[in-house]
Write an enzyme that holds these catalytic residues in place. Structure first.
Site, PDB file in Angstrom:
ATOM      1  N   GLU A  40      13.031  37.037 -28.365  1.00 43.48           N
ATOM      2  CA  GLU A  40      13.310  38.406 -28.824  1.00 43.48           C
ATOM      3  C   GLU A  40      12.391  39.404 -28.129  1.00 43.48           C
ATOM      4  O   GLU A  40      11.700  40.197 -28.784  1.00 43.48           O
ATOM      5  CB  GLU A  40      13.210  38.495 -30.352  1.00 43.48           C
ATOM      6  CG  GLU A  40      14.282  37.681 -31.035  1.00 43.48           C
ATOM      7  CD  GLU A  40      14.570  38.061 -32.484  1.00 43.48           C
ATOM      8  OE1 GLU A  40      13.822  38.843 -33.091  1.00 43.48           O
ATOM      9  OE2 GLU A  40      15.589  37.560 -33.014  1.00 43.48           O
ATOM     10  N   GLU A  94      19.304  31.471 -32.520  1.00 51.05           N
ATOM     11  CA  GLU A  94      19.083  31.891 -33.913  1.00 51.05           C
ATOM     12  C   GLU A  94      20.396  32.480 -34.399  1.00 51.05           C
ATOM     13  O   GLU A  94      20.930  33.407 -33.767  1.00 51.05           O
ATOM     14  CB  GLU A  94      17.975  32.947 -34.018  1.00 51.05           C
ATOM     15  CG  GLU A  94      16.596  32.397 -33.769  1.00 51.05           C
ATOM     16  CD  GLU A  94      15.485  33.410 -34.043  1.00 51.05           C
ATOM     17  OE1 GLU A  94      15.652  34.276 -34.917  1.00 51.05           O
ATOM     18  OE2 GLU A  94      14.450  33.320 -33.348  1.00 51.05           O
TER      19      GLU A  94
HETATM   20  O1  AHR Z   1      14.364  33.660 -38.061  1.00 57.23           O
HETATM   21  C1  AHR Z   1      13.548  34.684 -38.513  1.00 57.23           C
HETATM   22  C2  AHR Z   1      13.189  35.689 -37.396  1.00 57.23           C
HETATM   23  O2  AHR Z   1      14.353  36.316 -36.975  1.00 57.23           O
HETATM   24  C3  AHR Z   1      12.616  35.104 -36.139  1.00 57.23           C
HETATM   25  O3  AHR Z   1      11.259  34.925 -36.201  1.00 57.23           O
HETATM   26  C4  AHR Z   1      12.938  36.162 -35.125  1.00 57.23           C
HETATM   27  O4  AHR Z   1      13.041  35.631 -33.834  1.00 57.23           O
HETATM   28  C5  AHR Z   1      14.197  36.791 -35.662  1.00 57.23           C
HETATM   29  O5  AHR Z   1      14.107  38.180 -35.682  1.00 57.23           O
END
Ligand code: AHR
Length: 497
Positions: free
Chosen positions: A175, A297
């Site tokens: 991210e 994610e």
């Molecule tokens: O999964 C929770 C958070 O969500 C992670 O740390 C981040 O990469 C995303 O914003």
């Protein structure tokens, strides 16, 4: 009763479904690691080298191919040297992103690799590009993978592992448009070029380098990143390009009305738009399709449960989450020719978890059961499955629109055809007829159903088995098989000759 037909086309193979599509994610966040999977070797809770035995056993059953660690945003400020050597000598550090709690670094590289061995997953280490140097990332790689006698490899041996860890998957940042440094795509691309230049294969293990993709479906991030990479004479190695997509919430984790059911389900279906658009952009730069699309994610993100700390992202998991998982996995299977890995967030006690714990108690969530029902897709050949189904949710005027009532995907391995289905309706049961083309006859069907029509059902510590898969009947008219799915249910059907 609604009627739908799913026709599996044996003459339209898509690609082999990489097992990695069924991968997971564990972050130092809330109770995912500490007071979750990790209890430490001295705990009265049964454990193997500090990892809870019941969790290890449950996870093995869903065959997790890859586990991503240590974050997430936590990775963007993680310094791997804090997590090696005798536990009592490790520093106490602040978890900057998640509650500023103290992390005593009891779980570091060796412990994580041990967990991977125990559950049968390959490790995926997410490197720190936010607050660490290229040198730090490259030295972590050497520490993990170098088989010779460099000082770092010797240190690894002194710390208990003379054998290298052979870590294949490396995230070059996380991210970076947000917690990984608030970079523009051009700034990230410049850093990616720099960091990846020093990420060399250290042994026969070929590295799989994963670049940070967009926040959701943002084609601008992808174009500008790829443009920037193409502007140098030596195009850096990018094996995987990883987008993140959270479909969020509507209502709360356990309380939602019909309209909110459809809002969230619709937002989950939008992951297909992301895949279609991102793969189209990538194809423009990578016509041979050597870069795999990853979603490392994804999942639901509900308000935290009452009484739990905000930063811990602890949420319950109902049949609605199971539907999100099932339709997303069906989507990934249908794009098996481009999607090489996905990691649902996260494995235990955080967001859309497989497992929840409370002290020594543990329960399996509806999402876990979906993963269990879908394991047969891993390594099988994805086949095109045409869905002819009414729309769901029309009557509720659900925002932002209507969705097909049935989601499906199919794969074949040897003589076994696996069809997985989700009934996205909040109210209607559906008869799903399974037919096939160019696959011959199947004379045996084994069907498993998750869900009985209660769209709010979930497993609590008082009732940990309210939601669990059950055998269900599949009938045949000689040519086709039919299963009856309650509202908001998930079904897997194995057809055999
Ligand atoms: O999964 C929770 C958070 O969500 C992670 O740390 C981040 O990469 C995303 O914003």
């Amino acid at each position: 009763m609604a009627q739908a037909t799913v026709t599996v086309l044996g003459n339209e193979p898509i690609a082999t479904i990489r097992p990695e599509i069924y991968s997971h994610f564990a972050e130092h966040l809330g109770r995912c690691i500490y007071d979750g999977m990790w209890v430490g070797p001295e705990s009265p809770i049964p454990n193997i080298d500090g990892w809870r035995t019941d969790i290890v056993e449950a996870l093995r059953k869903i065959k997790p191919p890859v586990l991503r660690w240590p974050g997430g945003c936590y990775a963007d400020d993680y310094h791997w040297r804090n997590g090696i050597g005798p536990a009592e000598d490790r520093p106490k550090t602040i978890n900057l992103w998640w509650g500023k709690v103290i992390d005593d670094n009891a779980v570091g590289t060796h412990e994580f690799i041990r967990l991977c061995e125990l559950i049968g997953a390959k490790p995926y280490l997410c490197g720190n590009m936010g607050s660490a140097t290229p040198q730090e990332m490259r030295e972590w790689l050497e520490y993990c993978n170098y088989p010779g006698d460099s000082t770092l490899a010797e240190t690894r041996a002194e710390n208990g592992s003379s054998e290298p860890f052979d870590v294949e998957y490396w995230g070059v940042g996380n991210e970076n448009w947000g917690c990984g440094g608030n970079m523009t795509p051009d700034e990230y691309a410049a850093k990616y070029r720099q960091y990846s230049t020093f990420m060399h294969d250290m042994s026969d293990t070929k590295l799989f380098l994963i670049a940070c993709g967009p926040n959701g479906n943002n084609p601008d991030w992808t174009r500008r990143f790829m443009d920037n990479l193409s502007s140098v004479w030596h195009h850096p190695r990018v094996n995987g390009f990883a987008a993140h997509y959270y479909c969020g919430t509507a209502g709360t984790a356990t309380e939602y009305d019909e309209a909110q059911w459809y809002q969230l389900v619709k937002r989950a279906t939008v992951i297909e738009d992301l895949i279609i658009q991102q793969r189209a952009v990538l194809d423009g730069y990578d016509p041979k399709r050597e870069i795999g699309l990853i979603i490392d994610e994804w999942g639901t993100w509900h308000p935290v449960e009452e009484g739990a700390p905000d930063y811990g992202l602890y949420q319950q998991n109902t049949m609605r989450d199971a539907i999100v998982a099932a339709l997303s996995l069906n989507t990934f299977n249908r794009h098996a020719d481009k999607v090489v890995m996905t990691n649902i967030a996260q494995i235990v006690n955080v967001l859309q978890a497989m497992i929840l714990t409370q002290g020594a108690k543990m329960l399996l969530t509806p999402t876990y059961h979906v993963y269990a029902m879908y394991t047969g897709h891993q390594g099988a050949k994805s086949l095109r499955a045409l869905v002819d189904s009414p729309m769901a949710g029309c009557a509720t005027k659900a925002e932002p629109g209507d969705i097909e009532l049935v989601s499906a995907s199919a794969s074949i391995k040897g003589e076994r055809l696996l069809v997985t289905l989700a009934n996205l309706s909040a109210t209607e049961a559906v008869d799903v007829k399974l037919s096939s083309v160019s696959l011959g006859e199947f004379n045996k069907a084994t069907a498993t159903m998750l869900g009985t029509g209660d769209i709010h059902a979930y497993n609590s510590f008082e009732n940990p088995e309210s939601v669990k898969p059950a055998c269900t009947k599949a009938t045949t008219d000689g040519d086709n098989w039919v299963v009856t799915m309650p509202a908001g249910s998930v079904c897997s059907v194995i057809l055999e000759r």
